[in-house]
Motif scaffolding. Structure first.
Motif, PDB file in Angstrom:
ATOM      1  N   ARG A 254      48.509   4.574  20.792  1.00 38.07           N
ATOM      2  CA  ARG A 254      49.980   4.579  20.875  1.00 38.07           C
ATOM      3  C   ARG A 254      50.591   5.553  19.868  1.00 38.07           C
ATOM      4  NH1 ARG A 254      52.444   0.577  23.453  1.00 38.07           N
ATOM      5  NH2 ARG A 254      54.127   0.526  21.929  1.00 38.07           N
TER       6      ARG A 254
ATOM      7  N   GLY B 264      52.880   8.791  20.645  1.00 35.06           N
ATOM      8  CA  GLY B 264      54.203   8.807  20.046  1.00 35.06           C
ATOM      9  C   GLY B 264      55.017   7.579  20.396  1.00 35.06           C
ATOM     10  N   LEU B 265      54.369   6.522  20.909  1.00 31.01           N
ATOM     11  CA  LEU B 265      55.088   5.285  21.228  1.00 31.01           C
ATOM     12  C   LEU B 265      55.235   4.441  19.976  1.00 31.01           C
ATOM     13  CD1 LEU B 265      53.343   4.315  24.573  1.00 31.01           C
ATOM     14  CD2 LEU B 265      55.540   5.421  24.243  1.00 31.01           C
ATOM     15  N   GLU B 266      54.502   4.800  18.938  1.00 28.10           N
ATOM     16  CA  GLU B 266      54.533   4.067  17.678  1.00 28.10           C
ATOM     17  C   GLU B 266      54.762   5.128  16.599  1.00 28.10           C
ATOM     18  OE1 GLU B 266      54.665   0.424  17.031  1.00 28.10           O
ATOM     19  OE2 GLU B 266      52.884   0.503  18.287  1.00 28.10           O
TER      20      GLU B 266
ATOM     21  N   ARG C 252      55.751  14.857  25.434  1.00 23.07           N
ATOM     22  CA  ARG C 252      56.336  13.990  26.460  1.00 23.07           C
ATOM     23  C   ARG C 252      57.443  14.711  27.206  1.00 23.07           C
ATOM     24  NH1 ARG C 252      56.606   9.587  22.592  1.00 23.07           N
ATOM     25  NH2 ARG C 252      58.839   9.845  22.606  1.00 23.07           N
TER      26      ARG C 252
ATOM     27  N   LEU D  61      51.885  14.356  28.987  1.00 24.20           N
ATOM     28  CA  LEU D  61      50.933  13.256  28.802  1.00 24.20           C
ATOM     29  C   LEU D  61      51.236  12.108  29.744  1.00 24.20           C
ATOM     30  CD1 LEU D  61      52.130  10.677  27.006  1.00 24.20           C
ATOM     31  CD2 LEU D  61      51.911  12.282  25.148  1.00 24.20           C
ATOM     32  N   ALA D  62      50.241  11.310  29.998  1.00 24.08           N
ATOM     33  CA  ALA D  62      50.414  10.138  30.865  1.00 24.08           C
ATOM     34  C   ALA D  62      49.563   9.003  30.332  1.00 24.08           C
ATOM     35  CB  ALA D  62      50.025  10.469  32.294  1.00 24.08           C
ATOM     36  N   LEU D  63      50.010   7.789  30.653  1.00 23.82           N
ATOM     37  CA  LEU D  63      49.383   6.588  30.122  1.00 23.82           C
ATOM     38  C   LEU D  63      48.934   5.681  31.252  1.00 23.82           C
ATOM     39  CD1 LEU D  63      52.106   5.389  27.631  1.00 23.82           C
ATOM     40  CD2 LEU D  63      49.806   6.014  26.970  1.00 23.82           C
TER      41      LEU D  63
ATOM     42  N   PHE E  11      47.368   1.496  31.339  1.00 25.46           N
ATOM     43  CA  PHE E  11      47.000   0.342  30.514  1.00 25.46           C
ATOM     44  C   PHE E  11      46.058  -0.576  31.274  1.00 25.46           C
ATOM     45  CE2 PHE E  11      51.400   1.483  29.606  1.00 25.46           C
ATOM     46  CZ  PHE E  11      51.376   1.662  28.242  1.00 25.46           C
TER      47      PHE E  11
ATOM     48  N   ASP F 145      46.898  -3.626  31.858  1.00 25.50           N
ATOM     49  CA  ASP F 145      47.836  -4.178  32.846  1.00 25.50           C
ATOM     50  C   ASP F 145      48.387  -2.984  33.631  1.00 25.50           C
ATOM     51  OD1 ASP F 145      50.334  -6.628  32.823  1.00 25.50           O
ATOM     52  OD2 ASP F 145      50.509  -4.736  33.900  1.00 25.50           O
TER      53      ASP F 145
ATOM     54  N   ALA G  54      49.471   7.828  36.869  1.00 22.32           N
ATOM     55  CA  ALA G  54      49.275   8.600  35.645  1.00 22.32           C
ATOM     56  C   ALA G  54      48.926  10.050  35.974  1.00 22.32           C
ATOM     57  CB  ALA G  54      48.183   7.966  34.788  1.00 22.32           C
TER      58      ALA G  54
END
Lengths: 527, 267
Positions: free
Chosen positions: B56, B60-62, B80, B85-87, B89, B91, B153
């Motif tokens: 994360r 850059g989510l954190e 971004r 970039l792509a994520l 998870f 879930d 993604a």
């Protein structure tokens, strides 16, 4: 986690609430001074002065009302627990129990009051019963949710040790339901005060409601505001105290949302829904008729289902009765529909705006929760003072009544947006608007509809009270007039009509809710 | 349209990257890391060690407590904004009210890329969801949802793909299928891929390099190169070379765990 909004911790919540309240009080004082001489708004200083000069009077009235509200609170909540127990013991009858409970909850309190007064005779009985009627449904609904708010695996665990439903109840259901029970009790505190005061509006001898009516006639603005402020303050304190008790006992805060989306499994298709409605109606009619017969009540004022049917269908003046009711219904609809829609729309819109400004949202949530605990109907006299006795006052009262629960629910719903989906959006550097449209608004829908559904009886209560007290139009006024003229045929017919229409409106909102949520919240409505 | 295209096959450089959560909980000790562009790196570590936090931070989510992240010379936020970039998870995090196609299409819209229906149909076919484009996630199996999430993604042709336990929630058989099929989506494109997993087999099967993290607070305890040929078939997991690698990773994991939690005294 980025994107997931959590409730601010209690310290900052408390400070934010205090700041918000202080700002409100300042604006209020300034507004009142601006409007002085117009007989609408009393300044906080005037209210304090009135309370300081009438402490004995206020204390006696508050004592009476609180005693009745407390008795009704206990009776109503015990009834809710008993009904929940019945639904648990007889799962097949759960929908019958909840349907009947809703129907009784939809009885217009302003008409139930005078009817109870003649049925029960002198004393505080009607106020206590009205307080109980005002609270039991909002406890029953979350309690039923809570009793089933456990993963299926936990029940399997109990069964794996060869234990049955009793062990399930004591080991899992009872504890799992406690936060939901407390949520119901929290909402029940202001509702009980509201019920007791509506009882007093409709012909008691003592209490806050009686004083309010007296000062409304005298147009004593500071007194009316002082009484409403005292009632609101007591409500807020009771609400907060129950919340604190919950946190102390359970180490968690009660849930904010009371009524989850309706269960679709049992209502598939039109025919089962109709059969269910018919069963509820039959049960209600049987109980109504049975109660009248069992207590041997005088048919002059204790009308049976047959009497109401006769009055509406084949009595010589039936056509006239129907026409009167239809006119009154039209007037009521013209106040309640715009008010209901405005309350829903404004509540949702403000919640969305606040979410776009997270700093404001942190302040607004506790303030909105606090204001939700004000028994809005008891502020009806204030709204009449502010907006007059015309339609505007009635619309505004309904809107305010619907607004606060909707705002709280929508603020909560907007925070339920899944954090990981918001992360995906952030990974594309998507702005606040796409997040709102694609994630937050759909996530808000279940809470919004829960509020819309629970607001139906509330809106009808509000409109009938304000019509009873002030506007001289609509079903509320018709019921007031019928009560004072001892026209019990008309009174009972109006009660039956209002209850039936409320249930139908509730069902219509629930149907729309199911339709929308089956698309927008697939995981919450079993497909 | 994004302002500039993102750098191709970007290398990742972390300098003194550290994270301490409010309340003083240390999650990641200061870490220096250099990951070659166009390669797949697996982060392996015990549950809760902070490997997702590292991912994360790179996305850059954190916000890091200290240190910097550069992706092909850009900050995560710049990356971004260029739809670089792509994520995905554990879930699948699909929007339940959108169809498979709608979910994939939305990613391109969010990244301000032109709609490319052909590309979307290709992806649906490539992840094996042909015929399910109009289906909502609720009607799909766990493995199918995961395929849809990976397709989403890939929809923006990201240069950096960040996968957080992407096969964690599916059954063993599906997991093997996904591990076989999905790398074929990003390997030929030279996408830089970072994979967080707690499965040693998955890490060695998918990655060119495995970084083993210690229990929390995380630090990199071992750096193991995976010189197996590509493309890899799951049959490779039966070879001695594969086992030698998984043994090394497992030993490093056990070693890190033993240092953090000394074994209980014999009873």
């Amino acid at each position: 986690m980025t994107g997931t909004a959590t409730l601010p911790r209690s310290g900052s919540t408390g400070r934010a609430t205090l700041l918000g309240l202080a700002a409100l009080a300042l604006a209020w004082e300034a507004g009142a001074r601006l409007l002085s001489g117009s007989f609408v708004l009393a300044a906080p200083s005037e209210i304090t002065a009135w309370i300081a000069t009438h402490p004995g009077l206020l204390a006696r009235a508050l004592g009476t009302t609180l005693a009745n509200a407390t008795a009704g609170f206990l009776a109503g909540n015990l009834a809710a627990i008993a009904l929940a127990a019945a639904a648990l013991l007889w799962p097949g009858g759960r929908r019958l129990v909840t349907g009947f409970a809703l129907l009784v909850f939809c009885l217009p309190l302003v008409a139930t009051g005078p009817i109870l007064r003649v049925l029960l005779g002198p004393g505080d009985g009607p106020e206590i019963v009205l307080a109980a009627l005002a609270v039991y449904y909002t406890t029953l609904v979350p309690l039923l949710v809570g009793l089933n708010a456990a993963p299926a695996a936990w029940f399997d665990l109990v069964r794996s040790y060869g234990r049955g439903r009793l062990a399930e109840l004591t080991a899992i259901r009872a504890r799992a339901s406690l936060p939901y029970l407390f949520a119901g009790l929290q909402i029940a505190a202001p509702a009980a005060l509201l019920g007791a005061m509506v009882g007093e509006f409709t012909g008691a001898e003592r209490g806050m409601g009686v004083l309010t009516i007296r000062y409304m006639r005298a147009l004593d603005v500071p007194a009316i505001w002082a009484l409403a402020t005292a009632a609101a303050a007591v409500s807020i304190l009771a609400y907060a105290a129950i919340g604190r008790l919950a946190r102390a006992l359970l180490h968690e805060s009660p849930p904010v949302i009371l009524a989850p989306p309706p269960d679709t499994r049992a209502t598939r298709g039109t025919l089962p829904a109709l059969l269910h409605a018919l069963a509820v109606l039959t049960l209600a009619l049987l109980l109504w008729w049975g109660a009248m017969a069992a207590f041997g009540l005088n048919p002059f004022f204790a009308k049976r289902p047959g009497d109401v049917l006769a009055a509406l269908v084949w009595a010589p003046d039936a056509a006239e009765t129907r026409a009167t009711l239809a006119t009154a219904l039209g007037e009521t609809a013209r106040a309640v529909l715009p008010g209901y829609l405005a309350g829903l729309g404004l509540g949702a819109a403000l919640a969305v705006l606040l979410t776009l400004a997270p700093v404001l949202s942190a302040v607004a949530m506790p303030l909105a929760v606090t204001l939700r605990s004000v028994p809005i109907v008891t502020t009806a006299p204030l709204i009449v003072l502010l907006l007059g006795r015309g339609a505007a006052g009635a619309i505004a009262l309904v809107a305010v009544m619907v607004f606060f629960p909707t705002l709280v629910a929508c603020l909560y719903g907007l925070r339920q947006a899944p954090g990981q989906i918001l992360d995906v959006f952030e990974s594309y550097a998507a702005g606040p608007l796409p997040r709102l449209l694609h994630v937050r608004l759909p996530a808000m829908l279940p809470a919004f509809f829960a509020a819309a559904r629970m607001s139906v009886p509330a809106a009808i209560l509000a409109v009938t009270v304000v019509e009873w007290l002030a506007t001289g139009r609509g079903l509320g006024s018709l019921m007031a007039l019928s009560a004072s003229l001892s026209d019990y045929d008309m009174l009972w017919s109006a009660v039956a009509l209002v209850a039936l229409l409320s249930v139908l409106c509730h069902a219509a909102v629930a149907a729309l809710e199911r339709r929308v949520l089956s698309v927008y919240a697939a995981e919450q409505v079993p497909a | 349209m994004p302002a500039d295209p993102p750098p191709r096959a970007p290398a990742i450089t972390c300098t003194g990257l550290a994270k301490t959560f409010p309340g003083g909980r240390e999650v990641l000790l200061p870490t220096d890391l250099a990951l070659a562009g166009g390669r797949t790196t697996a982060l392996v570590g015990p549950s809760g060690c902070g490997k997702s936090t590292l991912l994360r931070l790179i996305a850059g989510l954190e916000r890091p407590s200290a240190g910097t992240v550069r992706i092909g010379g850009l900050t995560p936020a710049e990356m971004r904004r260029r739809a670089g970039l792509a994520l995905a998870f554990q879930d699948p995090s699909l929007l339940p009210w959108r169809t498979v196609r709608g979910n994939i299409r939305l990613a391109r819209r969010l990244a301000r890329l032109p709609a490319d229906p052909e590309r979307i149909e290709d992806l649906i076919r490539l992840v094996g969801l042909e015929g399910f484009g109009d289906t909502r996630p609720a009607a799909l199996s766990g493995g199918m949802r995961q395929r849809a999430a990976i397709a989403r993604a890939m929809a923006t042709d990201p240069q950096l793909l960040l996968l957080d336990e992407p096969f964690g929630a599916v059954d063993e058989l599906t997991r093997r299928q996904l591990a076989r099929d999905l790398p074929r989506l990003w390997e030929p494109r030279g996408t830089t891929t970072l994979l967080v997993t707690h499965s040693v087999v998955e890490a060695v099967l998918l990655a060119d390099r495995v970084l083993v993290l210690s229990p929390r607070p995380a630090r990199i305890v071992t750096d193991i190169a995976v010189p197996l040929p590509r493309p890899r078939d799951p049959a490779i997991t039966a070879t001695a070379a594969f086992h030698a690698l998984t043994d090394r990773v497992s030993a490093a994991l056990a070693d890190g765990a033993a240092r953090a939690h000394p074994p209980l005294a014999a009873q």
